[in-house]
Motif scaffolding. Structure first.
Motif, short mmCIF file in Angstrom:
data_model
loop_
_atom_site.label_atom_id
_atom_site.label_comp_id
_atom_site.label_asym_id
_atom_site.label_seq_id
_atom_site.Cartn_x
_atom_site.Cartn_y
_atom_site.Cartn_z
N THR A 138 0.83 -1.21 0.00
CA THR A 138 0.00 0.00 0.00
C THR A 138 0.86 1.25 0.00
OG1 THR A 138 -1.75 -1.18 1.17
CG2 THR A 138 -1.81 1.22 1.26
N ILE A 139 1.92 1.26 0.80
CA ILE A 139 2.82 2.42 0.86
C ILE A 139 3.50 2.63 -0.49
CG2 ILE A 139 4.98 3.27 1.88
CD1 ILE A 139 4.00 1.92 4.53
N VAL A 140 3.98 1.54 -1.09
CA VAL A 140 4.65 1.66 -2.39
C VAL A 140 3.68 2.18 -3.46
CG1 VAL A 140 5.71 0.34 -4.28
CG2 VAL A 140 6.43 -0.06 -1.91
N MET A 141 2.48 1.59 -3.52
CA MET A 141 1.52 2.00 -4.55
C MET A 141 1.02 3.43 -4.31
SD MET A 141 1.86 -0.45 -6.51
CE MET A 141 0.76 0.12 -7.76
N ALA A 142 0.83 3.81 -3.06
CA ALA A 142 0.44 5.20 -2.75
C ALA A 142 1.56 6.15 -3.16
CB ALA A 142 0.11 5.35 -1.27
N GLY A 143 2.80 5.74 -2.94
CA GLY A 143 3.94 6.55 -3.35
C GLY A 143 4.00 6.73 -4.85
N VAL A 144 3.65 5.67 -5.59
CA VAL A 144 3.62 5.78 -7.05
C VAL A 144 2.52 6.75 -7.48
CG1 VAL A 144 3.09 4.52 -9.19
CG2 VAL A 144 4.65 3.53 -7.50
N TRP A 145 1.33 6.62 -6.90
CA TRP A 145 0.20 7.48 -7.27
C TRP A 145 0.46 8.94 -6.91
CZ3 TRP A 145 -4.61 4.23 -5.42
CH2 TRP A 145 -4.77 3.15 -6.28
N LEU A 146 1.10 9.14 -5.78
CA LEU A 146 1.38 10.51 -5.33
C LEU A 146 2.69 11.04 -5.89
CD1 LEU A 146 0.32 10.11 -1.59
CD2 LEU A 146 -0.99 11.21 -3.43
N GLU A 147 3.32 10.25 -6.74
CA GLU A 147 4.58 10.59 -7.38
C GLU A 147 5.69 10.88 -6.36
OE1 GLU A 147 3.78 13.70 -10.17
OE2 GLU A 147 2.39 12.44 -11.32
N ALA A 148 5.64 10.18 -5.23
CA ALA A 148 6.67 10.31 -4.19
C ALA A 148 7.76 9.26 -4.38
CB ALA A 148 6.03 10.17 -2.81
N VAL A 149 7.49 8.26 -5.20
CA VAL A 149 8.45 7.19 -5.48
C VAL A 149 9.06 7.47 -6.84
CG1 VAL A 149 8.68 4.71 -5.88
CG2 VAL A 149 7.12 5.53 -4.12
N PRO A 150 10.37 7.33 -6.97
CA PRO A 150 11.01 7.64 -8.26
C PRO A 150 10.57 6.67 -9.36
CG PRO A 150 12.61 6.65 -6.76
CD PRO A 150 11.34 6.88 -5.98
N THR A 151 9.89 7.21 -10.37
CA THR A 151 9.43 6.37 -11.48
C THR A 151 10.37 6.46 -12.69
OG1 THR A 151 7.97 8.17 -12.19
CG2 THR A 151 7.00 6.43 -10.83
N GLU A 152 11.45 7.24 -12.55
CA GLU A 152 12.42 7.32 -13.63
C GLU A 152 13.27 6.04 -13.66
OE1 GLU A 152 12.73 9.98 -11.07
OE2 GLU A 152 10.98 10.77 -12.10
N VAL A 153 13.65 5.58 -12.47
CA VAL A 153 14.48 4.37 -12.35
C VAL A 153 13.62 3.12 -12.57
CG1 VAL A 153 16.01 3.07 -10.84
CG2 VAL A 153 16.00 5.56 -10.75
N ILE A 154 12.53 3.05 -11.86
CA ILE A 154 11.59 1.92 -11.98
C ILE A 154 10.25 2.51 -12.40
CG2 ILE A 154 10.44 0.03 -10.81
CD1 ILE A 154 12.75 -0.07 -8.84
N PRO A 155 9.74 2.12 -13.57
CA PRO A 155 8.45 2.67 -14.01
C PRO A 155 7.31 2.20 -13.12
CG PRO A 155 9.22 1.00 -15.55
CD PRO A 155 10.31 1.20 -14.54
N GLU A 156 6.17 2.86 -13.25
CA GLU A 156 5.00 2.54 -12.41
C GLU A 156 4.63 1.07 -12.50
OE1 GLU A 156 2.60 5.38 -14.31
OE2 GLU A 156 3.18 7.01 -12.97
N LEU A 157 4.60 0.53 -13.71
CA LEU A 157 4.28 -0.89 -13.88
C LEU A 157 5.32 -1.77 -13.19
CD1 LEU A 157 2.32 -2.91 -15.05
CD2 LEU A 157 3.61 -2.84 -17.20
N GLY A 158 6.57 -1.32 -13.16
CA GLY A 158 7.63 -2.05 -12.48
C GLY A 158 7.37 -2.14 -10.98
N TRP A 159 6.92 -1.03 -10.38
CA TRP A 159 6.59 -1.05 -8.95
C TRP A 159 5.44 -2.01 -8.67
CZ3 TRP A 159 9.71 0.56 -5.34
CH2 TRP A 159 10.62 1.57 -5.60
N ALA A 160 4.42 -1.97 -9.52
CA ALA A 160 3.27 -2.87 -9.35
C ALA A 160 3.71 -4.32 -9.50
CB ALA A 160 2.18 -2.53 -10.36
N THR A 161 4.59 -4.57 -10.47
CA THR A 161 5.11 -5.93 -10.67
C THR A 161 5.93 -6.38 -9.46
OG1 THR A 161 5.17 -5.54 -13.05
CG2 THR A 161 6.50 -7.37 -12.22
N LEU A 162 6.70 -5.48 -8.89
CA LEU A 162 7.48 -5.79 -7.70
C LEU A 162 6.58 -6.19 -6.53
CD1 LEU A 162 10.27 -5.86 -6.29
CD2 LEU A 162 9.87 -3.46 -5.67
N VAL A 163 5.53 -5.43 -6.30
CA VAL A 163 4.58 -5.75 -5.21
C VAL A 163 3.92 -7.10 -5.49
CG1 VAL A 163 2.41 -5.07 -4.12
CG2 VAL A 163 4.19 -3.36 -4.53
N PHE A 164 3.50 -7.30 -6.73
CA PHE A 164 2.89 -8.59 -7.10
C PHE A 164 3.87 -9.74 -6.89
CE2 PHE A 164 2.24 -11.92 -10.26
CZ PHE A 164 0.95 -12.34 -9.93
#
Length: 190
Positions: A138-164
């Motif tokens: 939840t923290i990771v996905m909220a960070g992606v949505w709020l653009e608080a997590v760096p999506t340049e290094v790992i794209p949004e789909l990459g973060w979702a794949t990591l959680v999955f």
């Protein structure tokens, strides 16, 4: 029409009560370590066992000894307890069949696995683990949505794949550990 509804409601209530009664009986049955050891030994052997062999193994597990180290008195104490108390209890619950010579598990014994989620003393329950993993996800996905997590290094789909992937790996490990900890799977009871 009202009679049919009342009849169905009464039948459902009786079935629910029977299920709860059976569940209580199973928990009572499994609350005793000696009965769990007996079920473990029978499952592990996979064929009918004698009361003498069962008593030797249960005594060895209880006393944390090898079967060869069990004294006649230790074996006799467990044998008597099994014969007079535990085997009849397991037989009444339709978990075993006992014919004064051999003990054999019934098909009802497979029903017991559902009630035996064994958690070793040095681990946390899986439900707590998954709750924590959900929090991290939840923290990771909220960070992606709020653009608080760096999506340049790992794209949004990459973060979702990591959680999955974390959930998938956890589920596999959970399944392997659960299968390993079932009664009858290991040499010694869990």
């Amino acid at each position: 029409m009202a009679t049919t509804t009342e009849s169905q409601s009464a039948t459902e209530g009786t079935t629910r009560q029977d299920d709860q009664s059976r569940q209580g009986e199973i928990f009572d049955l499994l609350s005793n370590r000696r009965r769990r050891y007996a079920i473990h030994y029978c499952k592990r052997e996979g064929e009918p066992v004698t009361l003498g062999d069962l008593a030797e193994h249960v005594a060895a597990w209880e006393l944390d000894k090898e079967v060869e180290e069990i004294t006649a008195a230790e074996r006799k104490r467990v044998y008597t307890s099994l014969q007079q108390t535990h085997v009849p209890t397991l037989e009444r619950a339709d978990v075993i069949e006992f014919d004064d010579r051999t003990i054999e598990l019934t098909s009802e014994a497979t029903e017991l696995d559902v009630y035996l989620d064994i958690v070793p003393a040095d681990t946390i329950p899986w439900s707590t683990y998954y709750l924590g993993l959900t929090g991290v996800g939840t923290i990771v996905m909220a960070g992606v949505w709020l653009e608080a997590v760096p999506t340049e290094v790992i794209p949004e789909l990459g973060w979702a794949t990591l959680v999955f992937a974390l959930f998938a790996v956890s589920a596999v490990v959970h399944d392997v550990q659960t299968r390993r900890m079932r009664l009858g799977e290991l040499e010694r009871p869990p």
